[in-house]
Enzyme design. Sequence first.
Site, short mmCIF file in Angstrom:
data_model
loop_
_atom_site.label_atom_id
_atom_site.label_comp_id
_atom_site.label_asym_id
_atom_site.label_seq_id
_atom_site.Cartn_x
_atom_site.Cartn_y
_atom_site.Cartn_z
N HIS A 63 0.86 -1.18 0.00
CA HIS A 63 0.00 0.00 0.00
C HIS A 63 0.90 1.23 0.00
CE1 HIS A 63 -3.69 -2.33 0.85
NE2 HIS A 63 -2.87 -3.13 1.51
N ARG A 65 -0.29 4.31 -0.65
CA ARG A 65 -1.14 5.37 -0.07
C ARG A 65 -1.34 6.62 -0.92
NH1 ARG A 65 -3.54 1.85 3.14
NH2 ARG A 65 -2.43 1.36 5.07
N ASP A 310 2.21 -7.08 2.48
CA ASP A 310 1.02 -6.31 2.86
C ASP A 310 1.44 -5.05 3.63
OD1 ASP A 310 -1.58 -5.45 3.15
OD2 ASP A 310 -2.17 -7.02 4.56
ZN LIG Z 1 -6.23 -7.07 2.26
#
Ligand SMILES: [Zn+2]
Length: 432
Positions: A63, A65, A310
């Site tokens: 991520h 962002r 993640d």
């Molecule tokens: Zn997820």
Amino acid sequence: MKTLIKGGRVVDPASRRDGEFDVLVEDGRIARVGKGLQADGAEVFEVKRGWIVAPGLIDIHVHLREPGQEHKETIATGTASAVAGGFTAVACMPNTDPVNDHPGITELILRRAAEAGLARVYPIGAVSMSSRGEQMAELAAQKAAGCVAFTDDGRPVASALLMRRALEYAGMLGVPIVNHCEDPSLKGDGVAHEGFHAARLGLRGIPGVAESIMVERDIALAELTGAPYHVCHMSARQSLRAVRDAKARGMTNVTCEVAPHHFVLTDESLETPIRYDTNVKMNPPLREAADRDSMLEGIADGTVDVIATDHAPHHADEKLVEFDHAPFGIVGLETCVPLVFDKLVHAGRIPLRRAIELLATNPARVFRLPGGTLSEGGPADITVIAPDAAVTIRAAALTSKSKNTPFDGWQLRGGVAATIVGGRIVYRNEAV
Ligand SMILES: [Zn+2]
């Protein structure tokens, strides 16, 4: 522009190479891999004895962002964190603000990544508009703009019909659908794994079957459509069993990933060493020992294809609230290599070759990305690893804009020595 990477142990599962070789890089590509190569005007990068020269590591679950949540991370800080963690490429999740459901956003991400000039960035597009699970996004236009996969990550694709259509459509495009598997009704407003520790702390639980029920549904739909399907951040033993069974009956279109925290930690961390530490709140949650052991088995026996972090940065203020109210997720890019080497390779659970497969070879294969190998003519994306370096994780010293890690203070064996992207040394760790 030539660089000679001299010495070290080249470990490249895709080309079945494992031994002492030099690597000659020319114009951003691997020109030669061989013994005793001559510098011939090239800049020489001396690799220390015992270090590993691996294909550039690829994290397919990150991520970044940006756009919209730049207080947590930006594409510049996220890719700086990636190369500090040994990753030459990352695939970034579409749950930005706005959600990446449009080629304009994909183009923005690619432009920012090029400006940063660190790790390669491969955008993942949303399956549905705003990831609301209703109307499918324009997958073909998104693929043309540069998306390498589709997901509504952060949320599951709850509708079986939408998942079927997405698989059919993405299958025609030759691009995988990646699902955050979680049955919304079983998850409810749970915040931790449903078990002994959540019960004792009075936290609402999320059972393992909330994940595995959707994994099983998706495998059935992957079988129906024949399309490439990937389970992201798998955490429950029932899910692993479902993937193992699918592979045993010959389903090569089903793949899965596990995050380091799910093979290192358990829900015991909800109480030890700190109670209600919001840095152990993630989704899916840390599960019980039997689940953690099952992830370790899947990593060793080949059921698990990929280790992905993640990486989910959150600002300290956002995590500094009651457990119930804290956002889910931890940063992972810079702690992954030390955890994999310490807890898997040095612990004797997997051979070194398998670690490189999980971090480089297979991520490239599953997402059909360039790289993942040190073959001549391919991109010169290379990670140099110091497998015996003593590493102490310091949250405050992380390159990521966010510091939300449960591994602060951990002492581990194995670290990144250098990261090379397109023949350029973009990160060097002077501490090893
Ligand atoms: Zn997820």
